[in-house]
Structures are given as structure tokens and as C-alpha cells.
Write an enzyme that holds these catalytic residues in place. Structure first.
Site, PDB file in Angstrom:
ATOM      1  N   HIS A  17       8.525   2.542  -9.211  1.00  0.00           N
ATOM      2  CA  HIS A  17       7.993   3.407 -10.271  1.00  0.00           C
ATOM      3  C   HIS A  17       8.934   3.398 -11.480  1.00  0.00           C
ATOM      4  CE1 HIS A  17       6.058   5.759  -6.752  1.00  0.00           C
ATOM      5  NE2 HIS A  17       5.050   5.244  -7.415  1.00  0.00           N
ATOM      6  N   LYS A  41      -5.189  14.724  -0.324  1.00  0.00           N
ATOM      7  CA  LYS A  41      -4.153  13.745   0.023  1.00  0.00           C
ATOM      8  C   LYS A  41      -2.925  14.478   0.561  1.00  0.00           C
ATOM      9  CE  LYS A  41      -2.541   9.433  -2.026  1.00  0.00           C
ATOM     10  NZ  LYS A  41      -2.552   8.606  -3.230  1.00  0.00           N
ATOM     11  N   ARG A  90       1.698  -4.368  -8.005  1.00  0.00           N
ATOM     12  CA  ARG A  90       2.598  -5.054  -7.073  1.00  0.00           C
ATOM     13  C   ARG A  90       1.917  -6.331  -6.611  1.00  0.00           C
ATOM     14  NH1 ARG A  90       3.153   0.459  -3.835  1.00  0.00           N
ATOM     15  NH2 ARG A  90       1.047   0.469  -4.641  1.00  0.00           N
ATOM     16  N   SER A 128       5.941   4.098  -1.685  1.00  0.00           N
ATOM     17  CA  SER A 128       6.478   5.379  -1.188  1.00  0.00           C
ATOM     18  C   SER A 128       6.193   5.506   0.309  1.00  0.00           C
ATOM     19  CB  SER A 128       5.843   6.556  -1.927  1.00  0.00           C
ATOM     20  OG  SER A 128       6.074   6.465  -3.300  1.00  0.00           O
TER      21      SER A 128
HETATM   22  P1  ADP Z   1      -1.279   6.593  -6.412  1.00  0.00           P
HETATM   23  O1  ADP Z   1      -1.471   7.563  -5.295  1.00  0.00           O
HETATM   24  O2  ADP Z   1      -1.978   6.963  -7.685  1.00  0.00           O
HETATM   25  O3  ADP Z   1      -1.454   5.133  -6.051  1.00  0.00           O
HETATM   26  P2  ADP Z   1       1.544   6.061  -6.462  1.00  0.00           P
HETATM   27  O4  ADP Z   1       2.650   7.019  -6.734  1.00  0.00           O
HETATM   28  O5  ADP Z   1       1.506   5.429  -5.125  1.00  0.00           O
HETATM   29  O6  ADP Z   1       0.236   6.848  -6.784  1.00  0.00           O
HETATM   30  O7  ADP Z   1       1.527   4.926  -7.569  1.00  0.00           O
HETATM   31  C1  ADP Z   1       1.383   5.194  -8.946  1.00  0.00           C
HETATM   32  C2  ADP Z   1       1.317   3.880  -9.690  1.00  0.00           C
HETATM   33  O8  ADP Z   1       2.546   3.173  -9.546  1.00  0.00           O
HETATM   34  C3  ADP Z   1       0.231   2.898  -9.218  1.00  0.00           C
HETATM   35  O9  ADP Z   1      -0.251   2.187 -10.321  1.00  0.00           O
HETATM   36  C4  ADP Z   1       0.987   1.977  -8.282  1.00  0.00           C
HETATM   37  O10 ADP Z   1       0.368   0.717  -8.198  1.00  0.00           O
HETATM   38  C5  ADP Z   1       2.310   1.894  -8.994  1.00  0.00           C
HETATM   39  N1  ADP Z   1       3.405   1.548  -8.083  1.00  0.00           N
HETATM   40  C6  ADP Z   1       3.738   2.133  -6.921  1.00  0.00           C
HETATM   41  N2  ADP Z   1       4.790   1.496  -6.348  1.00  0.00           N
HETATM   42  C7  ADP Z   1       5.130   0.485  -7.193  1.00  0.00           C
HETATM   43  C8  ADP Z   1       6.097  -0.562  -7.171  1.00  0.00           C
HETATM   44  N3  ADP Z   1       6.919  -0.736  -6.139  1.00  0.00           N
HETATM   45  N4  ADP Z   1       6.116  -1.423  -8.204  1.00  0.00           N
HETATM   46  C9  ADP Z   1       5.241  -1.268  -9.212  1.00  0.00           C
HETATM   47  N5  ADP Z   1       4.306  -0.345  -9.314  1.00  0.00           N
HETATM   48  C10 ADP Z   1       4.231   0.528  -8.306  1.00  0.00           C
END
Ligand code: ADP
Length: 158
Positions: A17, A41, A90, A128
Site C-alpha cells: 500500500h 467484511k 499486483r 494484508s
Molecule cells: P480492498 O478490500 O479494497 O481490496 P485492500 O486494502 O486489500 O482493500 O487494497 C486496497 C488497494 O490496494 C487495492 O487496489 C489493492 O489491489 C491494492 N493493494 C493491496 N496490496 C497491494 C500490494 N501489495 N501492492 C500493490 N497494491 C496493493
């Protein structure tokens, strides 16, 4: 002023992130990092805990504001006068979901566009959920999380 919104669960924020946020900051003057509150969620950290972690980790960036959101992302974007939604990509797995989400958002409000940043290779398989799984089994998480988030994760798993 170019304003964008980066929505997500951030449960908790990972180095992936942070990578996306740093890329977005090169393009936007103001970035709202938005904790999307979805009652369906289940999260490990409460919204307040996630906000606290985000605020600590991102404290050095004056262009960032961390907020919580319970309404539709496009609605929040409009409210905050943001022109763009930022999302991260990703490995291949993100594409389908992000494609659907972006299309839905575009139908809801065609004036708000979504931009994607591709993460550094080092974070391409980082999520995460994976970090929570590792932490649950006592694995080392410092490679994946900003130090403050790692500390909070260790406390949570005690
Ligand atoms: P959501 O529940 O909306 O998917 P996340 O916190 O999991 O929320 O992810 C928010 C955004 O960050 C999404 O666009 C996700 O693809 C991106 N994201 C999560 N992990 C990574 C990572 N390791 N590298 C790049 N982008 C990421």
C-alpha cells in the site's frame, strides 16, 4: 489542485500500500487515504485501529489525509472534490476484481476516473491477508509491514 482518493480496507496497511501511495503522491497534490467501512467484511483491526496505524505510518506526508468512509467511494470522491480514485495492481489476480469495480464506479459516476499503479515486484504477492496468516502462526512480518503496523500486529496476536 489535483485530488485523489485511495480507498481500501488497510487491515493493516502493508509496504505494498505504501508503494502505491508514494507513486500516487507524485501525481496528485492531495491524497485522501480512505478506510472503506464494510460491515459485512470481518477485519482484524477496528476502523479506529486501522486509522491510527495509517496516521502514524503516513505522518510524514502533509498531502495525505486519512479518513473513514461508510458511503459509496464515488460519492465520497465527489464530496471531497477528488477527480480520481487510486488503486493498486499486483499479480494477475487483482485484474478481474478491479475491472468490475472500476466499471461499476464508472456507471455510478462517469466523471470520476480510476487510475492504477503497478506495485514494485517485491510487493507483487503481498496482501494484508497473507501477512495476517503469517503473524497468526508466529512468522516474521517485518519484511512486509511498516514498523508501526508490525508492532500493532504483534500486539494483536499476543
Ligand atoms: P480492498 O478490500 O479494497 O481490496 P485492500 O486494502 O486489500 O482493500 O487494497 C486496497 C488497494 O490496494 C487495492 O487496489 C489493492 O489491489 C491494492 N493493494 C493491496 N496490496 C497491494 C500490494 N501489495 N501492492 C500493490 N497494491 C496493493
Amino acid at each position: 489542485m489535483r485530488t485523489a482518493l485511495y480507498p481500501g480496507s488497510f487491515d493493516p496497511i502493508t509496504n505494498g500500500h505504501v508503494d502505491i501511495i508514494e507513486r500516487a503522491l507524485k501525481l496528485f497534490d492531495k491524497l485522501y487515504v480512505v478506510i472503506s467501512i464494510n460491515p459485512d467484511k470481518k477485519t482484524l483491526f477496528s476502523a479506529e485501529e486501522r486509522a491510527d496505524i495509517l496516521r502514524h505510518v503516513l505522518a510524514n506526508h502533509s498531502q495525505i489525509e486519512v479518513i473513514e468512509n461508510t458511503v459509496l467511494t464515488v460519492q465520497k470522491a465527489k464530496e471531497l472534490k477528488a477527480s480520481h480514485i487510486v488503486r493498486g495492481l499486483r499479480a494477475l489476480t487483482d485484474f478481474d476484481y478491479e475491472f468490475q469495480l472500476t466499471n461499476a464506479n464508472r456507471v455510478l459516476d462517469k466523471t470520476i476516473d480510476t487510475v492504477f499503479f503497478m506495485t514494485d515486484n517485491r510487493h507483487a504477492f503481498l496482501s494484508s491477508s497473507a501477512v495476517k496468516e503469517i503473524a497468526r502462526f508466529g512468522g516474521e512480518i517485518k519484511e512486509f509491514l511498516p514498523p508501526y503496523a508490525a508492532t500493532k500486529m504483534r500486539e494483536k496476536m499476543k
